[in-house]
Structure formats: C-alpha cells, structure tokens
Design an enzyme around this catalytic site. Structure first.
Site, mmCIF file in Angstrom:
data_model
loop_
_atom_site.group_PDB
_atom_site.id
_atom_site.type_symbol
_atom_site.label_atom_id
_atom_site.label_comp_id
_atom_site.label_asym_id
_atom_site.label_seq_id
_atom_site.Cartn_x
_atom_site.Cartn_y
_atom_site.Cartn_z
ATOM 1 N N ASN A 109 0.820 -1.219 0.000
ATOM 2 C CA ASN A 109 0.000 0.000 0.000
ATOM 3 C C ASN A 109 0.853 1.269 0.000
ATOM 4 O OD1 ASN A 109 -2.016 -1.829 0.103
ATOM 5 N ND2 ASN A 109 -2.692 -1.367 2.191
ATOM 6 N N THR A 154 -16.697 37.834 -31.045
ATOM 7 C CA THR A 154 -17.484 37.351 -29.901
ATOM 8 C C THR A 154 -18.716 36.731 -30.546
ATOM 9 O OG1 THR A 154 -18.696 39.420 -29.660
ATOM 10 C CG2 THR A 154 -16.699 39.197 -28.318
ATOM 11 N N HIS A 155 -19.257 35.696 -29.962
ATOM 12 C CA HIS A 155 -20.401 34.963 -30.546
ATOM 13 C C HIS A 155 -20.077 34.455 -31.955
ATOM 14 C CE1 HIS A 155 -22.860 36.845 -27.320
ATOM 15 N NE2 HIS A 155 -22.116 37.909 -27.588
ATOM 16 N N SER A 276 -9.359 12.391 -48.751
ATOM 17 C CA SER A 276 -10.591 11.612 -48.700
ATOM 18 C C SER A 276 -10.471 10.440 -49.654
ATOM 19 C CB SER A 276 -11.764 12.505 -49.104
ATOM 20 O OG SER A 276 -12.826 11.732 -49.605
ATOM 21 N N LYS A 282 -10.383 16.870 -51.411
ATOM 22 C CA LYS A 282 -10.391 17.131 -49.976
ATOM 23 C C LYS A 282 -9.012 17.181 -49.336
ATOM 24 C CE LYS A 282 -13.352 17.563 -47.470
ATOM 25 N NZ LYS A 282 -14.262 16.612 -46.816
ATOM 26 N N GLU A 289 -8.784 17.764 -35.505
ATOM 27 C CA GLU A 289 -10.055 17.152 -35.108
ATOM 28 C C GLU A 289 -9.843 16.049 -34.073
ATOM 29 O OE1 GLU A 289 -12.903 16.743 -38.741
ATOM 30 O OE2 GLU A 289 -10.851 16.756 -39.488
ATOM 31 N N TYR A 316 -6.564 2.199 2.391
ATOM 32 C CA TYR A 316 -6.428 1.627 1.060
ATOM 33 C C TYR A 316 -7.612 0.734 0.720
ATOM 34 C CZ TYR A 316 -4.804 -0.885 -3.028
ATOM 35 O OH TYR A 316 -4.713 -1.413 -4.295
ATOM 36 N N GLN A 321 -6.723 0.763 -7.475
ATOM 37 C CA GLN A 321 -5.858 0.232 -8.527
ATOM 38 C C GLN A 321 -6.266 0.775 -9.900
ATOM 39 O OE1 GLN A 321 -4.259 -3.897 -8.371
ATOM 40 N NE2 GLN A 321 -5.540 -4.242 -10.156
ATOM 41 N N LYS A 324 -4.066 3.951 -12.021
ATOM 42 C CA LYS A 324 -2.935 3.986 -12.944
ATOM 43 C C LYS A 324 -3.359 3.953 -14.407
ATOM 44 C CE LYS A 324 -1.273 0.884 -10.192
ATOM 45 N NZ LYS A 324 -1.881 1.422 -8.954
HETATM 46 N N1 ARG Z 1 -1.651 -3.319 -7.287
HETATM 47 C C1 ARG Z 1 -2.072 -2.507 -6.210
HETATM 48 C C2 ARG Z 1 -2.490 -1.144 -6.690
HETATM 49 O O1 ARG Z 1 -2.161 -0.795 -7.767
HETATM 50 C C3 ARG Z 1 -0.978 -2.336 -5.219
HETATM 51 C C4 ARG Z 1 -1.423 -2.284 -3.831
HETATM 52 C C5 ARG Z 1 -2.087 -3.530 -3.482
HETATM 53 N N2 ARG Z 1 -2.360 -3.676 -2.123
HETATM 54 C C6 ARG Z 1 -3.144 -4.629 -1.696
HETATM 55 N N3 ARG Z 1 -3.301 -4.729 -0.446
HETATM 56 N N4 ARG Z 1 -3.764 -5.416 -2.522
HETATM 57 O O2 ARG Z 1 -3.186 -0.427 -6.036
#
Ligand code: ARG
Length: 460
Positions: A109, A154-155, A276, A282, A289, A316, A321, A324
């Site tokens: 953690n 503007t607008h 195109s 085109k 875009e 935690y 998780q 990420k």
């Molecule tokens: N893979 C977990 C995460 O990205 C790491 C921490 C996990 N801790 C646990 N007690 N399962 O958050």
C-alpha cells in the site's frame, strides 16, 4: 504459491487472477518501483534493520533487474499480480534468502503510493517541457505577426479588429496557466509516503527522511492513513490535463474553422492533413479534429477517478488500482497531443491578405466610430446609437463605414469631420488600443517579453 499465500488453502481462481492483476499497466512503473525499493533497502541497511551483506545483495540484485528491464530482458507475469510482487519474486529467484527481507517494514500500500507519487512527478516534468516547446512556438509566431490584422470575434461574429499575434498570445496565457497547474501538481505529489505501512505505520525504526532525500522528495507524508489512501495528486494531474486538453481543443476548433474555405485564414501543411477516399479535392484537418476528440477521454479519466474515489472509506481499497490506467491513458494522450499539435502549428501558413480583409469586414470599426463621437463631446449612449444607425445605412447601401462621404456622415450628426476616416482606419483601430494586454503591436510586444520572462522562470 502467492507471496501472501500462507493463510490460504488454495490459489485464486484463474478468473480472479485475471481480474485482479494489473501488471500490463503496472510494468510501466518498474523504474520507479525498483528505485523506491533500492532506497528502502539502503535505508534499512543504514538503520541496522538489514545486515550489510543482505543490503548489498538486495541493492545489487535490484540494480540487475532494473538494467535487464530497461533492456527489455524481463518478462513480467500475471501470476505475480502487480509490478511490486513481480520485482520481489524475481529478486528472490535471483538472490535467494536476502530477497525475502526486502519487504521488511513496508506494505504494497505504501509502496504503490510511493510509485504513484514518482510517476506523477515524472509526467508533470515531461508535460511541462512539452508545454514550454509549444509556448516557444507560439511566441515566435506571435513575434512575426505583430502587424497581421485579423477580426476578433465574440459569438463567432466579427467584433473588433485585432492581430494574429494578439490572438496567439491568448493561447500563450492559457498554456502558462496550464504550466502553473502542472507545477502545482508536481508539488502536491512531492511528498514521500513510504513508512505509512499498510495503513498504520510500522514498529521498525525507519528513517523516512532518508528515503525521501535518497529519492529526491522534499518532504514526507505526515499521516499514515493519508499516505496510503491519498490519490489527490492523480486528480490534480487529471484536472490539469483536462484543462490543457480543453485549451488545445479550443485552439484546434479555431484552426479547423480557419482552414475552411469560408474563413481561409490559414493553410495546413500537407504533411499535417489527410485526404478523402472518395472526394479527390479534400484536404482534411484530421490532426486538429482528433485532438479535439481526444479531449473527451481525458475528461473521462478525471471523472472516472473522482467517481472511483468518492465513496471509499479510509484507508487503502482495491478500487484505487484503477488510478494507474486512467492516469497513463490521460498522460499518454496529452503528451501525444501536445507533441503533434506543436509540430502541426509550426507548419501553418497564414493568409495575411485574407485575414486583413476579414478584419475590416463586418463593421469591426463601429465601436471606434462611436468612440470618435464621444471624443467630440457626445455621450457614449447617443454615440452608440448614431454609429448603429450608420451601420444600418451602410447595410442598406451595400457599403462599409469608410466608403461613406463626409456629407453622408454629417446627415447623421453635424459633428463629423474629415478626421473620421483616420479614426476608423484599421491601423488606428488596432494601433490605438495600446494599453497593457491590448492588441496594439507595441502592447503585444510587451506581452511577449513578459510571457518569455514568465516562461523562463519554470524549472523542472
Ligand atoms: N496493485 C495494487 C495497486 O495498484 C498495489 C497495492 C495492493 N495492495 C493490496 N493490499 N492489494 O493499487
């Protein structure tokens, strides 16, 4: 058996394993994870918690894994669940007993929290560099177009004449806001959570300050629960990323308009446009875009993480998780967009005559006509009406204000004189707006110098 398998009678179901693991995204932070472990082990050694021999074996082992990983020689396995246990498993495989001591006084953690802080700080620095490049490109184009007139809107209606430099400098200001947001995000992430343990610190006498200084952090976290459950720095990051994408998206929208035949202010370089499959004529601004479109997924990441966090009890929870994947997707998207945008922007050709023509179109000098009357002593509200009546008259005659004869002007108010023509010329309308922040070339030149100074003050 799992590293945590002691209290279990069987391995997790294959479905659980596949659902729970996060190695595909986690492997992106092996660098931070291993550097964090090296700092942790070094500190454990210095504190006498690990023997010198074990410490050396661990540090050497980790350096070996780091080197192999950098050279693409390590395959991470889903079985080991996440990057933390992958590295630890590999270390034990390579150095045996000593490897089993690395995790002393640490939990995944606080380990993942440490990695998170580090990846956010690294990404902030990368993005700051990209934003700096973009601002430099904008500043040099602005310098070259101090006198390139264009309509201000503007607008989306012609409002008052400005210059291309002035317009571009608005974006420089926006991207400077963004740089400050990323600088702030980096400061938010700049605290070292290791030592928070699973949630309640640890009984080992860890030297947390030492780990912080080994890793280049300026301070340590001050509450172990917060240390493992805080994800605010990710949310700050996603919020800064969303704002930057919003700015890029608005810019892209304008470039898309400007390269349409209705505006025809700019020409995209052929290398930054696409064709195109059916319409031979085109030339599409796909890059702009797509950046506008990708803004949605970065906002999505922000809302996704805010939502994932909103109901979580301390400290935690596995929900976290999710952080990420959202972070990396947004960070990759933003970095890619910034790089492509800057390259595309550098290659734009500006159609100065067309922009100047448009700058005079649509009665953009009607305010200056009213201001002329005010300077002759007429109250602004009356001057506004007279100027509006002149506009209506011009529309009915198919003329513009500077086409009218002095007699025509005087039929609306006898105070008009021959100096009206100079007062409503494009040069006057732009050049006389010469207070700080306004479009006069002189004022924009100062804004450019000022922005350059602010840009040079960022260190990352
Ligand atoms: N893979 C977990 C995460 O990205 C790491 C921490 C996990 N801790 C646990 N007690 N399962 O958050």
């Amino acid at each position: 058996m799992k590293l945590w398998g002691g209290r279990f009678s069987k391995d997790p179901d294959q479905m659980v394993l596949e659902f729970d693991e996060c190695i595909e995204i986690g492997n992106r932070m092996y660098e931070q994870d291993i550097l964090g472990s090296i700092a942790h082990a070094t500190m454990l050694g210095a504190q006498g918690i690990l023997s010198e021999e074990d410490t050396n074996a661990i540090v050497n082992g980790l350096n070996g894994i780091l080197e192999d990983a950098r050279n693409g020689k390590v395959t991470w396995s889903v079985d080991a669940e996440d990057i933390h246990m992958n590295v630890e498993t590999l270390l034990i495989e390579r150095i045996g007993e000593a490897g089993k001591r690395l995790h002393t006084g640490r939990s995944r953690n606080d380990q993942v929290a440490l990695d998170n802080h580090m990846i956010v700080m690294d990404a902030c620095r990368e993005i700051l560099a990209l934003l700096k490049d973009l601002n430099e490109a904008l500043l040099s184009t602005a310098e070259a177009h101090l006198n390139t007139a264009m309509p201000g809107y503007t607008h989306l209606q012609h409002a008052q004449p400005i210059t291309l430099a002035h317009h571009l400098m608005a974006y420089v200001e926006m991207f400077l806001h963004d740089m400050r947001h990323f600088e702030f995000t980096c400061e938010q992430a700049d605290e070292m959570p290791l030592g928070s343990g699973a949630l309640a610190g640890t009984t080992y006498s860890l030297d947390r300050e030492r780990v912080a200084s080994l890793l280049g952090f300026s301070r340590i976290t001050m509450n172990s629960l917060d240390g493992v459950s805080n994800r605010d720095y990710f949310i700050d990051f996603l919020s800064a990323a969303s704002l930057t994408m919003m700015h890029l998206s608005r810019f892209c929208e304008e470039l898309i308009l400007w390269c349409s035949s209705e505006f025809a202010f700019i020409e995209m370089d052929d290398a930054f446009a696409t064709g195109s499959s059916i319409m031979p004529q085109k030339k599409n601004p796909d890059v702009a875009e797509l950046i506008r479109g990708k803004t949605g997924r970065v906002y999505g990441a922000l809302i996704g993480l805010l939502t994932a966090m909103k109901g979580l009890p301390l400290s935690y929870n596995k929900d976290m998780q999710e952080d990420k994947e959202l972070f990396y997707d947004a960070s990759d998207t933003l970095q890619h967009c910034l790089a492509v945008f800057t390259a595309m922007f550098r290659k734009i050709t500006y159609r100065k005559e067309r922009m100047a023509e448009a700058a005079m179109d649509g009665f953009t000098n009607a305010t200056d006509c009213a201001d002329y009357l005010v300077k002759k002593g007429i109250a602004f509200r009356d001057a506004h009406r007279i100027s509006g009546e002149l506009v209506a008259y011009c529309i009915s005659k198919g003329k513009i204000l500077s086409d009218l004869s002095l007699d025509e002007y005087r039929s609306f108010n006898p105070i008009f004189d021959a100096d009206i023509y100079d007062a409503i010329s494009l040069e006057t309308c732009i050049g006389k707006r010469n207070i700080p922040g306004a479009p006069a070339p002189e004022a924009v030149h100062s804004s450019i110098e000022n922005a350059k100074k602010r840009l040079s003050m960022f260190s990352f």
